[in-house]
Enzyme design. Structure first.
Site, PDB file in Angstrom:
ATOM      1  N   SER A 241       0.809  -1.216   0.000  1.00 42.68           N
ATOM      2  CA  SER A 241       0.000   0.000   0.000  1.00 42.68           C
ATOM      3  C   SER A 241       0.849   1.276   0.000  1.00 42.68           C
ATOM      4  CB  SER A 241      -0.935  -0.062   1.203  1.00 42.68           C
ATOM      5  OG  SER A 241      -2.075   0.662   0.927  1.00 42.68           O
ATOM      6  N   LYS A 245       4.046   2.058  -2.447  1.00 43.93           N
ATOM      7  CA  LYS A 245       4.432   3.270  -3.195  1.00 43.93           C
ATOM      8  C   LYS A 245       5.880   3.600  -2.830  1.00 43.93           C
ATOM      9  CE  LYS A 245      -0.122   5.243  -1.837  1.00 43.93           C
ATOM     10  NZ  LYS A 245      -1.156   4.585  -2.558  1.00 43.93           N
ATOM     11  N   TRP A 332     -10.157   0.025  -4.802  1.00 47.61           N
ATOM     12  CA  TRP A 332      -9.602   1.352  -4.481  1.00 47.61           C
ATOM     13  C   TRP A 332      -8.199   1.512  -5.098  1.00 47.61           C
ATOM     14  CZ3 TRP A 332     -11.224   5.884  -3.049  1.00 47.61           C
ATOM     15  CH2 TRP A 332     -10.467   6.745  -2.248  1.00 47.61           C
ATOM     16  N   HIS A 382      -7.464  -5.970   0.360  1.00 49.17           N
ATOM     17  CA  HIS A 382      -6.219  -5.235   0.582  1.00 49.17           C
ATOM     18  C   HIS A 382      -5.428  -5.816   1.763  1.00 49.17           C
ATOM     19  CE1 HIS A 382      -3.929  -1.596  -0.065  1.00 49.17           C
ATOM     20  NE2 HIS A 382      -3.975  -1.286   1.215  1.00 49.17           N
TER      21      HIS A 382
HETATM   22  C1  GTR Z   1      -5.473   4.260   1.918  1.00 50.86           C
HETATM   23  C2  GTR Z   1      -4.928   5.116   0.818  1.00 50.86           C
HETATM   24  C3  GTR Z   1      -4.218   4.270  -0.170  1.00 50.86           C
HETATM   25  C4  GTR Z   1      -3.298   3.257   0.480  1.00 50.86           C
HETATM   26  C5  GTR Z   1      -3.767   2.761   1.833  1.00 50.86           C
HETATM   27  C6  GTR Z   1      -2.709   2.171   2.776  1.00 50.86           C
HETATM   28  O1  GTR Z   1      -6.266   4.921   2.808  1.00 50.86           O
HETATM   29  O2  GTR Z   1      -6.014   5.809   0.232  1.00 50.86           O
HETATM   30  O3  GTR Z   1      -3.538   5.095  -1.098  1.00 50.86           O
HETATM   31  O4  GTR Z   1      -2.017   3.711   0.534  1.00 50.86           O
HETATM   32  O5  GTR Z   1      -4.377   3.735   2.571  1.00 50.86           O
HETATM   33  O6  GTR Z   1      -1.567   2.575   2.773  1.00 50.86           O
HETATM   34  O7  GTR Z   1      -3.094   1.314   3.560  1.00 50.86           O
END
Ligand code: GTR
Length: 403
Positions: A241, A245, A332, A382
Site C-alpha cells: 500500500s 508506493k 480502491w 487489501h
Molecule cells: C489508503 C490510501 C491508499 C493506500 C492505503 C494504505 O487509505 O487511500 O492510497 O495507501 O491507505 O496505505 O493502507
C-alpha cells in the site's frame, strides 16, 4: 475541494493517452539501451522528483550504526540481529530488524520492507525491541496514545511469514516507517525532514520530499547497512500500500535494490493516475497531504496535465526484476490500472533486453505470471498475505542470484 466519489466502472474511465517512456520530452525516440540509461532514465526520474515525490537528499555524513542485540531465534532456525541506525549524533534513529537463516552457507538474498506498527508487531518474538517512536494515529493494534505497548507484539505476524521466508533460504529485514516520519500531517516537524532544513527553512520546498520520500530514504539507509553485511546477498525491496508506493520510489531512486515488489500500492504507486479509477489524485492529496511533494497537488483532478504517469515509475526499475501484485476486491487500488502500468513499462524492459511482462492479457485471479516483470491479482482484499509471499519467493528463486 471535495473529491468526487470513486469511479468503479471501466466504462467511465476517461479516454487518455499515456506519455511514452521511449520518447524524450523534446520528441526524440529512445531507440537504444544507452540512450535510455544515459539520458532518458535520468529525465524521467527528475520528473518524478519535481512533480510527485520531491527531491530527496543523500545520506548524512555522521550516520552510524550500533548493534542493539543479536541472538538465536525461532528455535535455532534463525539468527536475529537488531541494528540501530543513528542518522546523526544525537538525532533520530531507525531500528532495523534482520533475520537470517542459521543454516545458510553463503550470503542469502534478503527481502527488505518497512512495516506499519513497529518491528515488534511482525513476530511474537519477545526479544524484539518495542518501537518507541511515533505510531500511526490509530487506536488499535495495541497502540495507546500513539505509543506501542506489549499488546502490539506480533499483531502483524500474518503479513510477515518469517519462518517460511527463512525456510526458503532468504533473509528478512524490516524497520518501522514511523522511525523516519510519522504518518500524519505534522508540517514535517517530527521526522527526519528537519535534519535537512537549511537555515530559516521550516518545511520542504514544493519540489522537496514528503513522507514517502522520507520513508524511501530510510530504505536506502537500511540498504547502506545491508551492503556492509557479508551474510546478506541481493536485496529485494517490498511494501504494502503506501509502503508499496514507497518501495517503488526507493527502487527507482536507488539502483542497489536488486528487485522491487509492489503489493497493492495503488494510486501514486503502481496504478495509472489517468484512469481515475478507485482512488484519484484529488482523493489522495486531500486525505494524505503529507505523502507527496506539494507540487503534486497541482494535478488533483488534472491527471492529463502530468508530464508522466505511473508506468514510467515502473520503467525506472528496468531491467531489474519487478513484481506488481493486486487483489481483486481491492478496487480502491485499481488492479487493472496496476496491470496496465506494468504492461506500459514493458517496452523499456524490451529495449534493455528482457521480456518484461510476459502477457498482454490481464491474468485470471490467482494465476500469477512471471517474466522479468511478475504480476498477480489474487482473491481477497487489501493485505499482504502468505499467498503474496509465496509468489515473491518463487519470483526471487527465478531472479535473485545466489553465490
Ligand atoms: C489508503 C490510501 C491508499 C493506500 C492505503 C494504505 O487509505 O487511500 O492510497 O495507501 O491507505 O496505505 O493502507
Amino acid at each position: 475541494m471535495v473529491p468526487n466519489e470513486a469511479n468503479y466502472h471501466e466504462s467511465k474511465v476517461p479516454q487518455y493517452t499515456l506519455p511514452d517512456p521511449l520518447i524524450t520530452t523534446s520528441g526524440n525516440p529512445v531507440s537504444d539501451p544507452s540512450a535510455w540509461t544515459q539520458e532518458r532514465r535520468a529525465g524521467i526520474l527528475q520528473l518524478f522528483k519535481t512533480h510527485v515525490y520531491g527531491e530527496m537528499p543523500g545520506p548524512l555524513s555522521d550516520t552510524h550504526c550500533s548493534i542493539l542485540e543479536e541472538g538465536e531465534a525461532l528455535a535455532g532456525r534463525a539468527h536475529r540481529r537488531q541494528i540501530r541506525i543513528h542518522f546523526n549524533t544525537n538525532g533520530p534513529y531507525m531500528d532495523l530488524l534482520l533475520y537470517l537463516p542459521t543454516d545458510a552457507t553463503a550470503a542469502v538474498p534478503t527481502f527488505l520492507g518497512l512495516n506499519f506498527f513497529g518491528n515488534h508487531a511482525i513476530q511474537p518474538d519477545p526479544e524484539i525491541h518495542l518501537s518507541t517512536q511515533w505510531m500511526r494515529a490509530e487506536p488499535k493494534n495495541g497502540i495507546v496514545d500513539h505509543r506501542a505497548t506489549n499488546a502490539s507484539r506480533g499483531v502483524l505476524a500474518s503479513r510477515w511469514p518469517v519462518e517460511k521466508i527463512l525456510a526458503r533460504g532468504y533473509g528478512l529485514a524490516t524497520a518501522y516507517y514511523g522511525d523516519l516520519d510519522p504518518d500524519y500531517d505534522d508540517g514535517y516537524q517530527n521526522g527526519i525532514h528537519p535534519l535537512f532544513y537549511r537555515e530559516g527553512q521550516h518545511r520542504p520546498d514544493p519540489d522537496q520530499w514528503g513522507a514517502i520520500g522520507a520513508w524511501a530514504w530510510g530504505l536506502s539507509r537500511a540498504m547502506d547497512y545491508l551492503d556492509t553485511d557479508p551474510k546478506t546477498g541481493p536485496v529485494a525491496v517490498l511494501g504494502l500500500s503506501r509502503l508499496g508506493k514507497t518501495a517503488l520510489w526507493a527502487g527507482a531512486c536507488d539502483e542497489r535494490f536488486a528487485a522491487v515488489i509492489s503489493n497493492e500500492s495503488g494510486c501514486g504507486g503502481a496504478a495509472l493516475s489517468r484512469r481515475c479509477y478507485g482512488e484519484t489524485l484529488a482523493h489522495i492529496n486531500e486525505s494524505f497531504p503529507h505523502w507527496f511533494c506539494d507540487n503534486f497537488r497541482r494535478f488533483s483532478a488534472a491527471e492529463d496535465q502530468l508530464p508522466l504517469d505511473q508506468h514510467m515509475l515502473l520503467a525506472l526499475c528496468a531491467p531489474r526484476p519487478l513484481y506488481i501484485a493486486s487483489a481483486v476486491e481491492d478496487r480502491w487500488c485499481d488492479p487493472h490500472g496496476e496491470f496496465l502500468a506494468a504492461l506500459a513499462a514493458t517496452p523499456v524492459y524490451h529495449l534493455l533486453g528482457t521480456d518484461g511482462l510476459p502477457t498482454e492479457q490481464m491474468p485470471e485471479v490467482d494465476r500469477p505470471v512471471m517474466g522479468q516483470i511478475g504480476y498477480h491479482i489474487r482473491s481477497g482484499d487489501h493485505d499482504l498475505t502468505e499467498y503474496d509471499w509465496e509468489q515473491y519467493l518463487t519470483f526471487a528463486d527465478i531472479h535473485l542470484p545466489r553465490p
